[in-house]
Design a protein around this motif. Structure first.
Motif, PDB file in Angstrom:
ATOM      1  N   PRO A 126       0.810  -1.222   0.000  1.00  0.00           N
ATOM      2  CA  PRO A 126       0.000   0.000   0.000  1.00  0.00           C
ATOM      3  C   PRO A 126       0.845   1.275   0.000  1.00  0.00           C
ATOM      4  O   PRO A 126       0.480   2.271  -0.631  1.00  0.00           O
ATOM      5  N   LEU A 165      -5.805   7.314   0.544  1.00  0.00           N
ATOM      6  CA  LEU A 165      -6.444   6.087   1.027  1.00  0.00           C
ATOM      7  C   LEU A 165      -5.401   4.984   1.221  1.00  0.00           C
ATOM      8  O   LEU A 165      -5.403   4.280   2.234  1.00  0.00           O
ATOM      9  N   SER A 166      -4.481   4.873   0.263  1.00  0.00           N
ATOM     10  CA  SER A 166      -3.444   3.848   0.391  1.00  0.00           C
ATOM     11  C   SER A 166      -2.476   4.184   1.507  1.00  0.00           C
ATOM     12  O   SER A 166      -2.029   3.302   2.239  1.00  0.00           O
ATOM     13  N   MET A 181      -3.069  -2.479  -3.278  1.00  0.00           N
ATOM     14  CA  MET A 181      -4.014  -3.025  -2.312  1.00  0.00           C
ATOM     15  C   MET A 181      -4.358  -4.474  -2.610  1.00  0.00           C
ATOM     16  O   MET A 181      -4.572  -5.268  -1.696  1.00  0.00           O
ATOM     17  N   MET A 226      -4.801   5.430 -10.075  1.00  0.00           N
ATOM     18  CA  MET A 226      -5.769   4.545  -9.419  1.00  0.00           C
ATOM     19  C   MET A 226      -5.341   3.096  -9.583  1.00  0.00           C
ATOM     20  O   MET A 226      -5.423   2.290  -8.646  1.00  0.00           O
ATOM     21  N   PHE A 254      -6.868   8.498  -3.904  1.00  0.00           N
ATOM     22  CA  PHE A 254      -6.357   7.132  -3.778  1.00  0.00           C
ATOM     23  C   PHE A 254      -5.020   7.091  -3.065  1.00  0.00           C
ATOM     24  O   PHE A 254      -4.721   6.145  -2.332  1.00  0.00           O
ATOM     25  N   THR A 261      -3.963   3.159   4.652  1.00  0.00           N
ATOM     26  CA  THR A 261      -3.896   1.721   4.883  1.00  0.00           C
ATOM     27  C   THR A 261      -2.517   1.323   5.384  1.00  0.00           C
ATOM     28  O   THR A 261      -2.378   0.522   6.310  1.00  0.00           O
ATOM     29  N   SER A 288     -14.323   2.641  -4.286  1.00  0.00           N
ATOM     30  CA  SER A 288     -14.061   4.058  -4.538  1.00  0.00           C
ATOM     31  C   SER A 288     -13.891   4.366  -6.015  1.00  0.00           C
ATOM     32  O   SER A 288     -14.134   5.492  -6.445  1.00  0.00           O
ATOM     33  N   SER A 294      -2.568   2.317  -7.167  1.00  0.00           N
ATOM     34  CA  SER A 294      -3.034   2.232  -5.800  1.00  0.00           C
ATOM     35  C   SER A 294      -3.846   0.952  -5.555  1.00  0.00           C
ATOM     36  O   SER A 294      -3.633   0.244  -4.564  1.00  0.00           O
ATOM     37  N   VAL A 295      -4.748   0.649  -6.488  1.00  0.00           N
ATOM     38  CA  VAL A 295      -5.582  -0.540  -6.309  1.00  0.00           C
ATOM     39  C   VAL A 295      -4.733  -1.802  -6.434  1.00  0.00           C
ATOM     40  O   VAL A 295      -4.924  -2.773  -5.690  1.00  0.00           O
ATOM     41  N   HIS A 322     -11.148   0.313  -1.697  1.00  0.00           N
ATOM     42  CA  HIS A 322     -10.462   0.910  -2.851  1.00  0.00           C
ATOM     43  C   HIS A 322     -11.259   0.648  -4.133  1.00  0.00           C
ATOM     44  O   HIS A 322     -11.441   1.542  -4.951  1.00  0.00           O
TER      45      HIS A 322
END
Lengths: 642, 510
Positions: A10, A119-120, A37, A30, A116, A123, A102, A33-34, A99
């Motif tokens: 992350p 958010l990461s 995750m 994105m 993002f 995490t 989102s 980031s995803v 994620h």
């Protein structure tokens, strides 16, 4: 090293999307980031299962030295035991779902790379918190999640309310962090270290250590327990320090789901479980934990019953459920608190994200008074929200019924004054929980629609990228309790937890869970059903009753609606006096007094020299006259004194 | 002491001290029209300071971290008759401040590239002289030499504020000069008294001379008068906000980054090792003033309407934490205080540079004039947030390490000292976030802000090293604390021994 990968993936995602996001564009950011995750969500649960199935030994991975000063040695390290691994598994998995969700929820936003990345980063900070091998690294994660929470609440920074809420969250948390930091200092003073591996085995040796405070000799363990719990109260929004959580709903809904329901706010509960080897020797602190937790559970539930903002209802519900977890920790059933933490993560994230789906469908409307009858239009959202609420209310066999009932039983089985108080509060709160949950369901999805037709014509089910995670979480809400209860709190708990959670030999809270009277086991279900029935009567049958009640008991209603006036109270006793003091200190203290003295001295010097200058007129006659007077007076003096 | 300590066999410290003066000589020879002079002056000053910085990095590499004593020592007889010598050397406590000075100077010159347009050559000359004086002060191992550098720092700073400052620059410059000079005169008296008593002004010798407890108290008060104004401690702090507000950006950076450290360095170098009894005697007094400083100035910062003033007040609060740490007399506290000095040197310098960026564009420091800049300046918003968080003391940034160590050190002294001294954690968050919110968040309402430019390449060059330093100090502080571990341990040991000695003496007398 899948464990390390789960934690640092992350961070990599956050760095790529945050630092390069502007250059590589939203989509690539994105994706990065995803992707990070996804890696974490595979590795995290995998590491957890490998540990619990006996493939790996509990250990700690050393990364680097951090801080060395005097006898204080702190390193960066990842702790790998059941408690940490369970948290890593849950956090990485839920965060990954959020994620993905989102991607759909934030699809119209202008700076998705920023979202993002935050958010990461969040995490990562949360994972650092739960895998900390010493208290300072835990504090690093603790403050790190605080920062990300601040950034995400204030994500829409052009809204003044969001900025204010973000600041409030950070500052209220900081109020609690100071005692926490001081608590760390006391732990260091007592144990000579803040590494868990040094503290835990030697805790019993320091049982009789004392610390002089408030003019009395207090047991160090009790002081530590209180200080750490105050820190936990801030992060986990317990009574008196809860004021930031409802306002935090200003952030985008995925943020509320991730931070203010599933992960960050549970950090305080995690801290109690992590520090169980110390907390066990602090019975008064534990009693305080129980009382505060129970009071929060009841208080937040009462407020939740009258709120009209869909997210605020769920926010108060979160606050209330956190109270349950603290009750469990307070009566010594840390295992039950962590179990409820994990099941709660599933159904509360589900509820928030379903609420987000409703808001999305309703063109950003959040007031449930303007909804109604949406069940037919967005059936999947409606169904998962029902599942979430059934789990929350503790209807068997959904997740909440295992974990929440265990807490209520543990409170009863404690047979102590705080325990009994907690039992009463949690049972009442269970009824209220069911009531406000079904009030929310009925007002949102059932009955007639109160929305205007313009909004109604746009109502649509959310895209699959949002509905998919909801369905996965719904599965969790359905089965997590059934799957986990044996290992977490049942017969298998000893070998499941190993040494990750400590129970003193006199503490049989977990064993006693199974041996409570039958009525104690059934009462949560009874009050929950009663709550649902009442909600059905008030919001589906006799719809005028709530209005009549609000008029009849206006005082009570306003008291609840205004959240017991905590904000107004704090504003009057903290915020305004401090702002007033700051002005007075500046204008009077600094400008008038401290600066007044040197400025006054300077003025005195120039002023007096200006006066003296006037004597020197340059006129001979005046000088001669002055001389004459001087001579005369001197002679006169001479004559008199002789 | 012994020239063996000087690993290079070469006067390295004198070289970095006096090399900027060579730059000054070159600057004096520049001829041509105004524009050429300005351009050449900028480049000459930048190159000079960069060369000094690179040479100073040799110290970083060659410094022996296990050695608690002075290193790179140079000892040249000067006024031999009076036992006054030109003696230079660094130990763990001073070495990083030498580096801080040499690193900040080129950044300041780079930051003044466009904002200083009048008398550029003279500005650069002042700045290079300033560098000589700062570095010399941290290297000096003779009290007379130290005193000369300590006082001489005032002159270039006075000129920088008084000539290139804002509208009330003369008031601010005179105030700055008079406040700091008043204290220093008393230090001169203390210096004479110590010289008469010990017969030398050699600092390492003085550190091992025991002065009678009664005399220590008077000496301590004299030192206090000088250092407390420099720190500045409450209530001698009011010169600082005025000086900062009027000073040009680079002046503020050096003022906050290095000059404020001179007072705290004085406490750590003179008061605590040389006057252990008096330091212990006056410690509660210092704690009181420091706690008042933390709470009082944090509150005052909350009410500020001028960005620079706000950061200036926050500096006073942070320096209050430093003085708490130094006077705890335990390793954690002293190391925390030193670390805080260093991190504050980087972070507050960066914050003044941050203010300078938008001041250069909009020409006002009034907070209410701004709002919504995050929208137009994302890179700037990132840098600002990072430094704001470092100032708040977020773990993982430079600000946290010092603050935490001071809390631990203070806790060993007293619970309430830790609690109240740590109150800056809360209030600091309040005023910093409030500032950030008013400047960066919200909607853009003014037209001139709509077209505002994000960081330029030159500005990135200024901030990048500071960002790296801030994170490095937060994530791996051992590379910095390693320098003073041995020296601080020795200092604490000596302090404890000295106190035990005087207790024993008192026992004999009674």
């Amino acid at each position: 090293m899948i464990y390390s990968l789960a934690i640092f993936a992350p961070l990599a995602g956050a760095l790529v999307s945050g630092l390069l996001g502007k250059t590589i564009g939203d989509r690539a950011a994105m994706a990065a980031s995803v992707l990070g995750m996804l890696v974490a969500a595979v590795c995290g649960p995998l590491a957890f299962f490998r540990l619990t199935s006996g493939h790996e030994e509990a250990t700690a991975f050393f990364i680097a030295d951090w801080l060395q000063s005097g006898h204080l040695h702190v390193s960066w390290a990842l702790r790998y035991d059941t408690l940490s691994a369970a948290m890593v598994g849950m956090v990485s998995f839920v965060a990954m779902l959020i994620h993905v969700y989102s991607i759909g929820y934030m699809s119209h936003d202008a700076t998705r790379w920023r979202f993002f990345s935050y958010l990461s980063l969040f995490t990562f900070a949360m994972l650092m918190l739960v895998t900390a091998d010493n208290l300072l690294q835990l504090f690093f994660g603790w403050e790190g999640v605080g920062l990300c929470s601040y950034l995400l609440i204030g994500y829409w920074y052009d809204r003044p309310s969001a900025c204010a809420a973000a600041m409030k969250a950070f500052i209220v948390n900081r109020v609690a962090d100071l005692p926490f930091a001081v608590g760390l200092a006391l732990i260091y003073l007592t144990f000579g270290s803040i590494e868990f591996d040094t503290i835990f085995p030697s805790a019993f040796r320091h049982v009789n250590d004392h610390y002089h405070l408030f003019g009395a000799e207090l047991r160090s363990m009790e002081v530590i327990g209180f200080l750490l719990f105050i820190g936990a109260m801030g992060k986990s929004a317990q009574l008196f320090l809860h004021v930031w959580l409802p306002d935090a709903m200003e952030g985008p809904t995925p943020v509320s789901a991730l931070i203010h329901a599933a992960t960050m706010v549970t950090a305080g509960v995690f801290l109690m479980a992590r520090m169980s080897p110390v907390m066990e020797y602090a019975p008064y602190a534990l009693g305080f934990v129980t009382i505060v937790g129970a009071s929060t559970a009841l208080f937040a539930a009462t407020v939740g019953c009258v709120q009209n903002d869909i997210k605020r209802v769920i926010a108060y519900s979160t606050c209330s459920q956190l109270g349950y977890m603290f009750v469990a920790a307070g009566v010594g059933a840390y295992q039950a608190s962590v179990f409820h933490l994990i099941t709660h993560a599933f159904f509360k994230a589900l509820l928030f994200m379903a609420a987000g789906s409703v808001i999305h469908a309703m063109s950003d409307e959040q007031d449930i008074r303007k909804m109604g009858g949406l069940g037919k239009l967005i059936p999947i959202t409606c169904a998962v929200m029902w599942i979430g609420n059934l789990a929350l209310a503790g209807i068997p066999p959904l997740a909440g019924s295992y974990s929440k009932d265990a807490i209520i039983s543990a409170a009863y089985a404690a047979h102590s004054t705080p325990g009994t108080y907690a039992f009463v509060c949690t049972v009442l709160a269970a009824g209220l929980t069911a009531f406000y949950s079904w009030r929310l369901l009925f007002m949102t999805f059932h009955g007639n629609s109160r929305a205007d037709h313009h909004v109604l014509s746009h109502v649509h089910e959310s895209p699959w990228v949002m509905v998919g995670p909801l369905c996965v979480l719904a599965l969790g809400a359905l089965f997590a309790g059934w799957l986990g209860h044996n290992a977490f709190i049942g017969e298998g708990q000893k070998e499941f937890w190993e040494d990750a959670i400590f129970n003193a030999q006199w503490n049989h809270a977990i064993e006693n869970l199974e041996h409570v009277p039958a009525w104690v086991e059934h009462i949560p279900l009874v009050v929950a059903l009663a709550g649902i029935g009442l909600a059905y009567y008030m919001y589906m049958v006799n719809k005028l009753l709530p209005i009549k009640l609000a008029e009849r008991f206006g005082g009570v209603y306003r008291f609840l609606l205004n959240k017991w006036y905590f904000d107004e109270l704090y504003d009057a006793i903290f915020v305004r006096p401090l702002i007033c003091a700051s002005r007075v200190l500046w204008r009077t203290g600094d400008t008038a007094i401290i600066d007044g003295i040197p400025n006054g001295l300077a003025a005195l010097t120039t002023g007096s020299s200006r006066q003296i200058v006037k004597l020197q007129t340059g006129s001979l006659a005046i000088y001669a006259f002055a001389m004459l007077i001087g001579v005369v007076s001197l002679i006169g003096l001479f004559m008199i004194c002789r | 002491m012994n020239a063996v300590n000087n690993v290079m066999g070469f006067p390295l410290l004198s070289l970095i001290t006096w090399l900027p003066m060579a730059g000054v000589l070159i600057l004096l020879t520049i001829r041509g029209d105004e524009k050429t002079v300005a351009t050449n002056a900028r480049w000459t000053a930048l190159w000079t300071s960069l060369i000094v910085m690179v040479i100073s990095l040799i110290i970083w590499v060659r410094f022996d971290r296990a050695d608690a004593g002075f290193q790179f020592v140079e000892d040249v007889p000067w006024l031999a008759h009076y036992k006054v010598g030109y003696k230079m050397g660094v130990d763990g406590i001073s070495v990083l401040f030498v580096l801080l000075s040499t690193v900040l100077t080129p950044l300041c010159i780079l930051a003044s590239w466009e904002s200083i347009q009048t008398k550029v050559r003279e500005f650069m000359i002042s700045f290079l002289i300033l560098e000589t004086m700062m570095v010399g002060m941290f290297c000096a191992l003779d009290f007379v030499v130290f005193y000369m550098f300590f006082e001489a720092v005032l002159i270039p700073m006075y000129l920088i504020i008084g000539i290139w400052g804002g509208p009330r620059r003369v008031y601010a410059a005179v105030k700055f000069f008079l406040f700091t000079l008043t204290g220093s005169v008393l230090m001169l008296l203390a210096l004479l008294a110590m010289w008469l008593h010990a017969g030398t002004t050699d600092i390492p010798t003085l550190m091992h001379t025991s002065f009678p407890p009664g005399m220590q108290k008077w000496l301590f008060l004299a030192f206090f008068a000088s250092f407390a104004v420099k720190v500045p401690m409450w209530p001698m702090h009011t010169w600082l906000p005025d000086a900062h507000v009027e000073a040009p950006t680079a002046g503020s950076v050096i003022l906050a980054g290095v000059l404020l450290k001179m007072g705290a360095y004085g406490f750590a170098r003179f008061s605590i090792p040389m006057l252990p009894d008096a330091s212990a005697y006056f410690a509660p007094f210092i704690f009181t003033l420091s706690v008042v400083a933390v709470i009082y100035t944090s509150l005052v910062a909350l009410a500020q309407e001028d960005m620079k003033k706000l950061i200036a007040y926050s500096s006073v609060a942070h320096m209050g934490v430093v003085t708490i740490g130094l006077f705890t007399f335990n390793e954690e506290g002293i190391q925390g205080g030193l670390f805080m000095m260093l991190s504050h040197g980087v972070v507050s310098a960066a914050l003044f540079l941050i203010v300078g960026v938008i001041y250069d564009r909009i020409h006002t420091r009034e907070i209410a004039r701004y709002g919504g800049l995050a929208d137009r300046m994302p890179c700037y918003a990132f840098a600002f947030m990072l430094f704001a968080m470092a100032s708040v003391g977020l773990p993982g940034t430079a600000g946290f390490v010092g603050e935490f160590l001071v809390i631990v050190g203070a806790f060993k002294v007293n619970f309430w000292l830790a609690m109240l001294g740590g109150a800056g954690m809360i209030l600091g968050a309040a005023y910093t976030l409030y500032l950030y919110r008013r400047v960066m968040f919200g909607r853009i309402t003014r037209d001139d802000l709509r077209g505002i430019m994000d960081l330029s390449a030159r500005e990135w060059a200024v901030f990048a090293p500071l960002i790296v330093l801030t994170m490095w100090m937060g994530v791996y502080p051992s590379s910095f604390t390693g320098f003073w571990d041995a020296s601080v341990a020795a200092m604490v040991k000596q302090h404890t021994a000295a106190l035990a000695e005087s207790v024993k003496l008192a026992g004999v007398l009674h």
